[in-house]
Motif scaffolding. Structure first.
Motif, short mmCIF file in Angstrom:
data_model
loop_
_atom_site.label_atom_id
_atom_site.label_comp_id
_atom_site.label_asym_id
_atom_site.label_seq_id
_atom_site.Cartn_x
_atom_site.Cartn_y
_atom_site.Cartn_z
N ALA A 1 28.54 46.77 34.54
CA ALA A 1 27.39 46.13 35.36
C ALA A 1 26.41 44.83 35.24
O ALA A 1 26.44 43.75 35.80
N ILE A 2 26.11 44.90 34.15
CA ILE A 2 25.47 43.81 33.25
C ILE A 2 25.89 42.20 34.01
O ILE A 2 26.20 41.50 34.04
N LEU B 1 28.93 41.85 35.15
CA LEU B 1 29.23 41.32 36.24
C LEU B 1 27.83 40.65 37.12
O LEU B 1 28.96 39.52 37.94
N SER B 2 27.45 41.56 37.15
CA SER B 2 25.71 40.47 37.74
C SER B 2 25.98 39.67 37.53
O SER B 2 25.88 38.23 38.45
N TYR B 3 25.92 39.38 35.71
CA TYR B 3 25.37 37.84 35.37
C TYR B 3 26.64 36.73 35.81
O TYR B 3 26.14 35.77 35.68
N LEU C 1 28.47 36.78 37.70
CA LEU C 1 29.00 36.82 39.78
C LEU C 1 26.94 35.08 39.78
O LEU C 1 28.15 34.58 40.60
N VAL C 2 26.07 36.21 39.31
CA VAL C 2 25.07 35.58 39.83
C VAL C 2 24.17 34.16 39.38
O VAL C 2 23.98 33.47 39.69
N TRP D 1 37.31 43.25 37.12
CA TRP D 1 36.47 43.49 35.94
C TRP D 1 36.95 44.27 35.27
O TRP D 1 36.01 44.74 33.48
N TYR E 1 35.41 43.46 31.20
CA TYR E 1 34.69 44.41 30.54
C TYR E 1 36.00 45.06 29.47
O TYR E 1 34.74 45.13 27.92
#
Lengths: 260, 151
Positions: free
Chosen positions: A23-24, A26-28, A30-31, A214, A218
Motif C-alpha cells: 500500500a505504501i 502504491l500511494s507513494y 501515485l502521490v 500493482w 510489488y
C-alpha cells in the motif's frame, strides 16, 4: 506445538507487513508529484514496453476468440432459428466479460511478468540501491512510470480486444456462415447499451489494470535478489494476478449486472 | 530502440485505443450521443405481464420513448408505468391509448401507443386514460374454457 503456533503468527504478521508495504509503494508512487519533462519521457517509454509490445498478443487473441464465439454461437443458435442474434451474443460476451478478463490475464502473463522480472533484476544487481545512493528516488523514477503505464494501457488493450473480437465474429458469421449482415449489426446495436455494457467493461479493465500492475511491481520490489528468487516472484505475479482478476471479476459483475 | 520510434509507436497505440473506443461506442452499441430532452407520461395497467424497464414505447412501430419506471399506484391498486417520451413527439392527443404488446414470438414486451382525435396534447406528467393490459396466457385459457363450458 508452540513452534507451530509461533510459525503461524510470524507468517500472518509478515503477510500483513507485506500488504502494508504494498500500500505504501502504491500511494507513494501515485502521490509523488512528477517532474513534468523527464517523467513524461519515462512514461512514454514504459507505455511502449508495457502497452505497445502487448498489442500483438492481445489483438491476435481477440481475433481468434471472437471468431470462435461467432462459430460456436451460430452452431447453437441456428437450432432455435435465432442465428441473427449471434452478433448480440458475441458482442455482449466480449464487451461485458471476455475483453476485460482475458486481456487482464494475458497482460498479467506478458507485461506483468516482464515488469516483475525487470524490477527483480534491478534489485538483485543493486541498481535500486545505487539510485537511492545518488539521491534519485527509485519509486518515482522506476516504479511510478510503470504503474501509470499499466493503468493507461489496460483499458486501451481491453477495448482493442473487444473491437477486434467483434469484427472477428462478424467475419466468421457474415462471410463464412451466411448470417445476414444487416440483422447481425442491428440486433447487436439494439442490445448493447453504451453505459451499462461498454463503460462497465472499461471500468472493469481499469480495475484489473490497477490490480495487475500493482501486484507485478510489488512482487518485483519484494523479490529475493537471486535468480531463483526472481523466477519465483515472476511466477507469483502471474498466479496472484490471475486469481485476483477472477475474484474481482465476480465481485464487479455482481455489482454491475446483479440487479439488472 | 531510438526514442523517436518509441514515441511514434506509443502515439499509434493510443490512437488505436481511441479508435477502438469509438468503434465500440458507435458500431457495437449504436450509441447516438444522448437521447436529448424527454417528458414523462404515466399509464395504469391491470397487468403489465412481463414488461420491464427500458422497454420501448412505440407509435406505429417507431420508437418514441422508453419505459423508465414501473410501480404500484397505491390509490387505485393497479400498476403505474412511467414513460419518457422524446420532446419532439408533442402531438400525442389526450385521448391516446396505450397497449402492452409482444415483439415476435419469444420477444420482450413493449408499449404501443395509438393517437386519438382530441386537439389537446399530452404534456409532462399527464396520465394516459385508455390502457389495455398485456395478454396473459392463463387468462386467455380461462376465458376459452369458460366460453366452452357455457356453450
Amino acid at each position: 506445538m508452540f513452534d507451530f503456533l509461533a510459525l503461524i503468527g510470524h507468517q500472518s504478521i509478515s503477510k500483513l507487513a507485506g500488504f502494508g508495504r504494498a500500500a505504501i509503494i502504491l500511494s507513494y508512487a501515485l502521490v509523488a508529484w512528477p517532474e513534468p519533462k523527464s517523467s513524461f519521457k519515462l512514461l512514454v517509454k514504459q507505455l511502449y514496453h508495457v502497452g505497445v509490445k502487448s498489442l500483438l498478443i492481445i489483438a491476435v487473441s481477440g481475433l481468434f476468440i471472437g471468431m470462435v464465439l461467432g462459430l460456436q454461437g451460430y452452431t447453437i443458435l441456428v437450432d432455435f432459428g435465432s442465428e441473427q442474434s449471434v452478433g448480440q451474443m458475441v458482442a455482449l460476451s466480449l464487451v461485458r466479460e471476455l475483453a476485460p478478463v482475458v486481456t487482464a490475464l494475458l497482460f498479467a502473463g506478458r507485461a506483468g511478468s516482464a515488469l516483475t522480472a525487470e524490477i527483480g533484476l534491478m534489485k538483485a544487481t543493486e541498481q535500486l540501491a545505487s539510485l537511492e545512493m545518488i539521491g534519485v528516488d527509485p519509486l518515482r523514477r522506476i516504479v511510478a512510470p510503470r504503474l501509470w503505464a499499466g493503468f493507461i494501457s489496460m483499458p486501451i488493450l481491453s477495448m482493442i480486444f473487444a473491437v477486434v473480437g467483434v469484427y472477428g465474429g462478424a467475419l466468421v458469421s457474415i462471410e463464412w456462415l451466411g448470417v445476414y449482415s444487416g440483422s447481425f449489426w442491428s440486433v447487436m446495436q439494439g442490445s448493447v447499451d453504451f453505459y451499462d455494457d461498454v463503460l462497465n467493461g472499461v471500468i472493469k479493465a481499469i480495475v484489473f489494470g490497477i490490480a495487475v500492475t500493482w501486484v507485478a511491481l510489488y512482487q518485483g520490489l519484494e523479490s529475493v535478489p537471486t535468480s531463483e528468487g526472481i523466477s519465483q516472484s515472476t511466477t507469483r505475479t502471474v498466479v496472484y494476478s490471475s486469481l485476483i482478476i477472477l475474484a474481482l471479476d465476480f465481485v464487479l459483475t455482481a455489482l454491475m449486472f446483479g440487479d439488472v | 530502440m531510438r526514442s523517436r520510434t518509441i514515441e511514434v509507436l506509443v502515439g499509434l497505440f493510443l490512437v488505436a485505443g481511441i479508435v477502438a473506443a469509438l468503434g465500440l461506442a458507435v458500431s457495437v452499441s449504436g450509441y447516438s450521443g444522448g437521447k436529448g430532452d424527454t417528458y414523462k407520461i404515466y399509464a395504469h395497467f391491470d397487468n403489465i405481464g412481463g414488461l420491464t424497464k427500458k422497454a420501448e414505447v412505440t407509435l406505429a412501430g417507431v420508437q418514441i420513448g422508453t419505459v423508465t419506471d414501473i410501480g404500484i399506484d397505491a390509490d387505485y391498486l393497479v400498476a403505474k408505468v412511467e414513460m419518457e417520451i422524446f420532446s419532439e413527439v408533442d402531438y400525442l392527443s389526450i385521448d391516446s391509448s396505450v397497449q402492452i404488446l409482444t415483439s415476435g414470438l419469444l420477444g420482450g414486451k413493449y408499449i404501443g401507443l395509438s393517437v386519438g382525435a382530441e386537439d389537446e396534447v399530452l404534456v409532462d406528467g399527464s396520465l394516459v386514460e385508455d390502457s389495455q393490459s398485456a395478454l396473459v396466457l392463463e387468462e386467455l385459457i380461462g376465458k376459452f374454457l369458460f366460453d366452452k363450458v357455457s356453450e
